[in-house]
Structure formats: C-alpha cells, structure tokens
Design an enzyme around this catalytic site. Structure first.
Site, PDB file in Angstrom:
ATOM      1  N   ASP A 180       0.868  -1.172   0.000  1.00  0.00           N
ATOM      2  CA  ASP A 180       0.000   0.000   0.000  1.00  0.00           C
ATOM      3  C   ASP A 180       0.910   1.230   0.000  1.00  0.00           C
ATOM      4  O   ASP A 180       1.439   1.614   1.044  1.00  0.00           O
ATOM      5  CB  ASP A 180      -0.899  -0.042   1.235  1.00  0.00           C
ATOM      6  N   GLU A 214      -0.897  10.901   0.326  1.00  0.00           N
ATOM      7  CA  GLU A 214      -2.239  10.300   0.384  1.00  0.00           C
ATOM      8  C   GLU A 214      -2.581   9.835   1.789  1.00  0.00           C
ATOM      9  O   GLU A 214      -3.717   9.983   2.250  1.00  0.00           O
ATOM     10  CB  GLU A 214      -2.324   9.117  -0.592  1.00  0.00           C
ATOM     11  N   GLU A 215      -1.595   9.265   2.471  1.00  0.00           N
ATOM     12  CA  GLU A 215      -1.848   8.643   3.768  1.00  0.00           C
ATOM     13  C   GLU A 215      -2.213   9.637   4.864  1.00  0.00           C
ATOM     14  O   GLU A 215      -2.629   9.252   5.946  1.00  0.00           O
ATOM     15  CB  GLU A 215      -0.631   7.808   4.195  1.00  0.00           C
ATOM     16  N   ASP A 237      -5.393   1.637  -6.016  1.00  0.00           N
ATOM     17  CA  ASP A 237      -4.907   1.476  -4.656  1.00  0.00           C
ATOM     18  C   ASP A 237      -5.004   0.011  -4.244  1.00  0.00           C
ATOM     19  O   ASP A 237      -5.395  -0.853  -5.040  1.00  0.00           O
ATOM     20  CB  ASP A 237      -5.733   2.351  -3.698  1.00  0.00           C
ATOM     21  N   HIS A 325      -1.375  -2.251   6.273  1.00  0.00           N
ATOM     22  CA  HIS A 325      -0.699  -1.314   7.172  1.00  0.00           C
ATOM     23  C   HIS A 325       0.181  -2.035   8.181  1.00  0.00           C
ATOM     24  O   HIS A 325       0.290  -1.636   9.343  1.00  0.00           O
ATOM     25  CB  HIS A 325      -1.700  -0.383   7.864  1.00  0.00           C
TER      26      HIS A 325
END
Length: 350
Positions: A180, A214-215, A237, A325
C-alpha cells in the site's frame, strides 16, 4: 510479472512529505513511456501520454487520470533524547499491536541508520501481568540506533522512519511493507509499458499521477487533479482482503484470488455507477476476474479527484491485501495481474 520493479518500489523508503527517493525511482522507470513528465508543487509526479491515434484538428481528447499514491505509512522523528532514544510522530495510520519489536530504518541527510523499535516501559521479566495487558499508543514507541548520546549528532527532528523489511515471494503471494500503495505505482508504470509494447492505440490522453501525501488526507491527489482537469478519474490502490480466520464473511471486503476489486463506496467517496458498470463490461468482455466491494472506513485518491475543480466522473479499483498497514502486507499475484489487464483493456477502448 515484473517482480524486480515491485521489489525496488516497496523497498525504497518514502513517507508522506518525504517522497523524494521513490519519486526519483519512478521517474527513471517512466522515461520513454510518457510524452510529458513534471513534478508539481506538492511533490506529485505527473506523467502524461498523448493520444496515439490521429486527432481531428481542434479536437480536445478525453483526459483520463489514474491516481497512484507514492507514500507509505511511517514516522517523523519528533525528539532525540540526551541518551539517544528517538521519539516518533506517525504519518499514516498504525495499529500499535503490530509495532512491537520491529526493525526500522531512520533516513537522514547523513545516511540511513538501522534501528529497533519498541514501546517505552518495563520489559517482560520485570513487568506485572496487569502492566503487560496495557496497549501503548503509537507515540509511546521509541527507536534505539545503538549510538547512545551520539545519536543527536546524526538524527534531526523531521528525519523520517520506515519499517525495514524485504519483499518476499511466498508461492502465489507477494509479501512486503508498502504494498500500500507501491502496487499502484507498479501498475501505473506497467500498464503504460504494456500499452506501448503491444502498440495498443488510444484516442484519450492518459495521465498517471504518482501522488504525494495520500496517507495523511489525499493531499497530493487533490492538487494534481486540479492541475490536470480530467474528464475521468480512476483511483488505483490496495483494499482490504480480510479472508482470514476470525473475520466474519460479511466483513471480508475482498477475497484473494478472485480478481481486482472495484470500489462501490468507501469512507471517502461513492463511485460513479456508470463508470463502475463500464469497467465491469470491459472485464466481462476480456474474461478478467473482478469483484465489487464496499469499505466502511478509509479512502483513496479517487475521492480527491472526484471533488477537484467542478467535479469529475470517478471510480476506483483496489488490489485485495491481507494484513494491511503492517510489514507483512500480502497480495495474490493473480489479483494484481487482473488489475493490470483491466486498466490496459479500459484505456485501449478510449
């Protein structure tokens, strides 16, 4: 499948606001695939491929924008103690349960330093059962580089930290930190490479924006989309694949090996249903496996593209990822292949 490229993408550090190295890698890979490449003020790399078919004089081609964020979750150094212990501030969402006893890389202008991460407090042999039940906050974790007091000479506030783990192939799976969203960076490059190598004609103007930050709130996608002013936006994504023991079937989101996910709704947007159905029709025609999904929380760059300017028709796709994550994010190779095939087929029709 170009595993070497995916490995280099995943293992190159780059957290929100510190995407310099990963941007340089992508820019080098993008050479010769695009007609125009520039870096915008937010740090996003914006790459455009012009139509390959003859255009009528004065005609404005349809602009299709793929949004693929470059940043990975990580930390910024917030303090270095006199004894050399590093405090951190997260840039991206972490579950503290996954952070115990981790090896990390602290990236500075003086070089990269390997270290270990653990929460502050008593160790196993001197803590009580009640103390061991307490779950620390992310900011309770500290990093030890082994330099002691000399750490202050090597590390500054604002230097960044990533997990230090290599990419692995496990059968039909790929495991790595930062899948990711280096998966999308891989797709943004390999889709255009396929169009070029196979000489797939397209009337549309294709822009792939490898976006920053983005995060921490879809920030780079918002500015990149405003600059491009596309007619269609597709967020590219990962998404959840909770097809593992302990998760009810209704919460699975996607199942690995059943194809790329097409996002119907998530915490950031509701997809354009006509565009969803067009993607599904292309997939059916080419016998590409796809699956719909809804994600209650979380979002992706397609939402920022959808809301840029006066609004844009938008959809999003996601490659199902287990253990997201974490340092052991896992994808199925067939799902990333279906994502690539779908994007190539869709762009070739425009």
């Amino acid at each position: 499948m170009n595993i070497d490229l995916l490995r280099r993408l995943c293992e190159t550090p780059g957290v929100p606001g510190r995407e310099h190295r990963i941007r340089a890698l992508i820019e080098k890979e993008a050479e010769g695939l695009f007609d125009e490449i520039y870096t915008d003020a937010m740090g996003s790399l914006v790459c455009t491929r012009f139509p390959t078919t003859e255009q009528e004089e004065g005609a404005v081609p349809e602009r299709i924008l793929l949004l693929c964020h470059m940043d990975e979750i990580g930390f910024l150094v917030s303090n270095v103690s006199d004894k050399g212990f590093i405090n951190i501030d997260p840039v991206g969402g972490f579950d503290p349960r996954t952070l115990f006893a981790r090896r990390v890389l602290v990236c500075t202008k003086n070089g990269d330093f390997k270290g270990v991460m653990n929460p502050g407090g008593k160790g196993l042999h001197i803590s009580t059962p009640e103390e061991r039940k307490k779950l620390p906050e992310v900011t309770d974790f500290i990093i030890d580089l082994g330099f002691g007091e000399a750490t202050k000479e090597k590390v500054k506030i604002g230097d960044y930290v990533v997990m230090d783990e290599p990419l692995l192939e496990l059968g039909d799976k790929v495991v790595s930190k930062a899948l990711d969203n280096r998966i999308a960076c891989w797709l943004g490059i390999e889709v255009i490479r396929e169009l070029a190598d196979a000489k797939v004609a397209h009337d549309c103007e294709i822009t792939v924006a490898f976006t920053a930050q983005e995060e921490v709130g879809l920030r780079g996608a918002r500015t990149a989309s405003f600059g491009v002013a596309p007619d269609v936006v597709i967020g590219v994504d990962t998404t959840l694949s909770c097809d593992t023991p302990g998760t009810p079937e209704k919460d699975t989101i996607t199942t690995q090996g059943k194809g790329v996910g097409i996002d119907i709704k998530d915490g950031s947007f509701i997809a354009d249903i006509d565009l969803v159905e067009e993607l599904e029709a292309v997939a059916a025609e080419k016998d590409i496996p796809v699956q719909r999904f809804i994600l209650a929380r979380g979002g992706q760059d397609g939402a920022a593209g959808q809301q840029a300017g006066s609004g844009t028709k938008a959809a999003a796709i996601g490659v199902g990822t287990r253990y997201i994550h974490t340092v052991c994010e896992m994808i199925d190779k067939t799902d990333i292949q279906s994502a690539k095939d779908l994007l190539v087929a869709y762009l070739g029709k425009h």
